[in-house]
Design a protein around this motif. Structure first.
Motif, PDB file in Angstrom:
ATOM      1  N   LYS A 134       0.813  -1.219   0.000  1.00  0.00           N
ATOM      2  CA  LYS A 134       0.000   0.000   0.000  1.00  0.00           C
ATOM      3  C   LYS A 134       0.846   1.269   0.000  1.00  0.00           C
ATOM      4  O   LYS A 134       0.338   2.350  -0.310  1.00  0.00           O
ATOM      5  N   ARG A 193       1.971   2.310   2.855  1.00  0.00           N
ATOM      6  CA  ARG A 193       1.318   2.912   4.024  1.00  0.00           C
ATOM      7  C   ARG A 193       2.312   3.116   5.158  1.00  0.00           C
ATOM      8  O   ARG A 193       3.136   2.244   5.425  1.00  0.00           O
ATOM      9  N   SER A 200      -8.194  -0.694   3.783  1.00  0.00           N
ATOM     10  CA  SER A 200      -8.786  -0.523   2.458  1.00  0.00           C
ATOM     11  C   SER A 200      -7.694  -0.808   1.433  1.00  0.00           C
ATOM     12  O   SER A 200      -6.525  -0.501   1.656  1.00  0.00           O
ATOM     13  N   ASN A 221      -6.701   0.328  -1.395  1.00  0.00           N
ATOM     14  CA  ASN A 221      -6.097   1.344  -2.263  1.00  0.00           C
ATOM     15  C   ASN A 221      -4.629   1.576  -1.952  1.00  0.00           C
ATOM     16  O   ASN A 221      -4.179   1.323  -0.838  1.00  0.00           O
ATOM     17  N   SER A 246     -10.547   4.943  -1.826  1.00  0.00           N
ATOM     18  CA  SER A 246     -10.693   3.522  -1.520  1.00  0.00           C
ATOM     19  C   SER A 246     -11.349   2.783  -2.688  1.00  0.00           C
ATOM     20  O   SER A 246     -12.151   3.354  -3.419  1.00  0.00           O
ATOM     21  N   GLU A 292     -16.086   3.271   3.934  1.00  0.00           N
ATOM     22  CA  GLU A 292     -15.549   2.352   4.927  1.00  0.00           C
ATOM     23  C   GLU A 292     -16.421   2.295   6.172  1.00  0.00           C
ATOM     24  O   GLU A 292     -17.325   3.098   6.363  1.00  0.00           O
ATOM     25  N   HIS A 302      -6.003  11.970   2.307  1.00  0.00           N
ATOM     26  CA  HIS A 302      -6.784  10.781   2.013  1.00  0.00           C
ATOM     27  C   HIS A 302      -7.630  10.955   0.795  1.00  0.00           C
ATOM     28  O   HIS A 302      -8.065  12.053   0.497  1.00  0.00           O
TER      29      HIS A 302
HETATM   30 MG    MG Z   1      -8.105   3.393   4.089  1.00  0.00          MG
END
Ligand code: MG
Ligand code: TXA
Length: 540
Positions: free
Chosen positions: A51, A53, A138, A140, A146, A175, A231
């Motif tokens: 991700k 992330r 999620s 994405n 997402s 979500e 986001h």
């Molecule tokens: Mg998310």
């Protein structure tokens, strides 16, 4: 890596991949998730990698029922079971104290863990077969909207993960709602597929975290770490318009140009000709808005739009989550469109380089509808058959090639007051009628603030449509400097351009107010414009 395409016939295969530490995109009713064995720290590390992330942003774990809670959480309040009984399987994530069996990699180093039981038959089956909770953010790429379809998952994760399970488009589309049950009163960390009103019905008092309603500063730490990151954002900047739908549509339409992307309710799609439009569904159907919002945001990345204007649904029920996703995509850049009062119209005039644009921007920031009369005039020259016919009769030489040659028309009237007067006698009434029409429509839509920007505000008779008029003027030297900087032209040409216009005194004479821009810089004049608007709109 070759990513496998799976469907309802490949659930055992998906479960096996999870069990041996791989990554599988799983469908849920909210959004697609990027799943791995929540108890396997190494597998979880791969989720963060795929991700992109940040490691401090915890994952939620997905379980098949509330019976699993005791295994992964401790000190579980009765409220958790009450919520699970009402809303699981469903779009609700509960934050609870974590047991050691859940690795810190999964919880981003926190002593709490988010748990949810998703309402999707394929994913419930995969979890049951895998026999472990599935950690899944999620699906994405970090920062992107997402994914709500398997196609979105392929867009973001093809070649990066072991498999994608296609379970159809997500029924909810935003979500899960996240509720923190480790604090008193329980606190909403993220609005989502389960409305806040439903939580309050079961829990009584529920606090709403600050991160839900405003942008977090860099040094702030919201309780849901993910809420601090940019986001859901498309590449082009997003502005969200709140207020009555008809009024926001009218104001957005007045600001939209050829490079504008628009997110609007179905009823208003026709208001944005030439724009790239994505619809959310009809006004008053929040379920449709929730299903559409991420796909709409995603759409613009494959277009050439340079800005995106979005209509915001009312922030009740599911609307709170949809509004939150739009506002986060906009970095909380919102414009509140005032409505419900009679339309108040400010007429703005003045020569080039004086600073009219600063005042117009201020009106726009207050949710005002802005009418650029120059643009109206040019539109009429393209589209208004009556106007063109009148011009053809009076200025045949400007139609030598059949169609109107605007440059030729300009040459015919330049430096010739009689011809210019004849041209104005034809064009001014046409522009005035068009502006009147726009204002009438705005009034019908409930818009309560508008501005008309016109060099010929007075002589064109547009001032009669205004509640108040203002001339923006500036010392000549300052105008020269501004024109040179703005348009990259030389000093002599700048002076010529200014000399070709009416003198400041002529603009000022016909107006109620004069705003003199003798400010040292743009920021200072911007402040003056704000103060002026405060003053003149105080009593309306
Ligand atoms: Mg998310
Ligand atoms: O609907 C959903 O919740 C989807 C589907 C796949 O289930 N999942 C999802 O996960 O949206 P994610 O990671 O994109 O968002 C989870 C949010 C993040 O903002 C994260 O910071 C927060 O939940 N979160 C997770 N664990 C937390 C914890 N222990 N305390 C506070 N916030 C937590």
């Amino acid at each position: 890596m070759q990513t496998l395409a799976l469907d309802s016939t490949g659930l055992e295969q998906a479960a096996q991949i999870i069990r041996r530490g791989g990554l599988v995109a799983i469908p849920t009713e909210t959004v697609y998730g990027l799943g791995a064995d929540a108890l396997n720290a190494e597998a979880v590390r791969h989720i963060f990698e795929a991700k992109g992330r940040p490691q401090d942003n915890p994952l939620i774990i997905h379980v098949p029922s509330a019976d699993w809670l005791e295994t992964y959480c401790h000190d579980i309040p009765d409220a958790a079971y009450a919520l699970a009984a009402e809303f699981w399987p469903g779009p609700l994530t509960m934050i609870l104290p974590r047991r050691e069996i859940v690795p810190l990699q999964t919880t981003g180093g926190l002593e709490t863990v988010g748990v949810r039981c998703p309402n999707h038959p394929l994913t419930l089956e995969i979890i049951a077969r895998a026999g472990v909770p599935i950690a899944a953010p999620s699906g994405n790429t970090s920062g992107r909207p997402s994914p709500t379809t398997a196609a979105h998952m392929w867009e973001d994760m093809d070649g990066k993960i072991d498999a994608i399970v296609d379970g159809g488009p997500c029924g909810v589309g935003v979500e899960s709602t996240i509720i923190d049950l480790t604090v008193t009163p329980p606190r909403l960390l993220r609005p989502g597929g389960l409305p806040l009103e439903e939580l309050r019905r079961v829990l009584g008092e529920v606090a709403v975290d600050e991160a839900v309603v405003r942008k977090m500063a860099d040094d702030e730490h919201p309780r849901a770490p993910g809420m601090k990151y940019r986001h859901y954002a498309p590449k082009a900047p997003v502005t969200v318009f709140t207020g009555a739908p008809a009024a926001t549509a009218a104001v957005m339409a007045s600001h939209a140009g050829a490079q504008t992307g628009v997110i609007c309710f179905d009823e208003f799609a026709g208001r944005f000709p030439g724009c790239e439009v994505q619809t959310l569904g009809p006004v008053g159907q929040p379920e449709a808005h929730a299903r559409r919002v991420f796909d709409a945001l995603r759409h613009f990345d494959s277009t050439a739009v340079t800005e995106i204007l979005a209509q915001c649904p009312p922030e009740t029920g599911l609307g709170l989550a949809v509004a939150n996703r739009l506002k986060k995509a906009a970095g909380f850049q919102t414009v509140a469109v005032p409505s419900g009062r009679p339309l108040w119209v400010l007429g703005i005039t003045g020569g080039t380089g004086c600073g009219k644009t600063s005042l117009l921007r201020r009106v726009a920031a207050r949710g005002g509808l802005c009418i650029d009369c120059d643009a109206v005039y040019h539109r009429l020259l393209r589209e208004d058959a009556h106007l063109l016919e009148a011009l053809r009769v009076r200025f045949p030489a400007a139609f030598a090639g059949g169609a109107l040659d605007r440059k030729a028309l300009g040459r015919l009237v330049f430096g010739n007051p009689a011809e210019l007067a004849a041209l104005n006698a034809i064009t001014h009434p046409a522009v005035r009628a068009a502006v009147q029409q726009t204002l009438d429509a705005a009034r019908a839509d409930g818009v309560s603030l508008a501005a008309i920007d016109a060099v010929g505000l007075i002589e064109g008779g547009l001032c009669a449509l205004c509640s108040r008029t203002v001339a923006v003027t500036a010392p000549e030297q300052a105008r020269v400097q501004r024109l040179m900087a703005r348009e990259g032209i030389g000093e002599d040409y700048a002076r010529l351009r200014i000399a070709a216009q009416k003198p400041d005194a002529a603009f000022a004479a016909g107006c109620d107010d004069v705003l003199v821009n003798d400010c040292p810089d743009a920021a200072e004049f911007d402040r003056c414009c704000g103060e002026y608007l405060d003053r003149v709109t105080k009593d309306i």
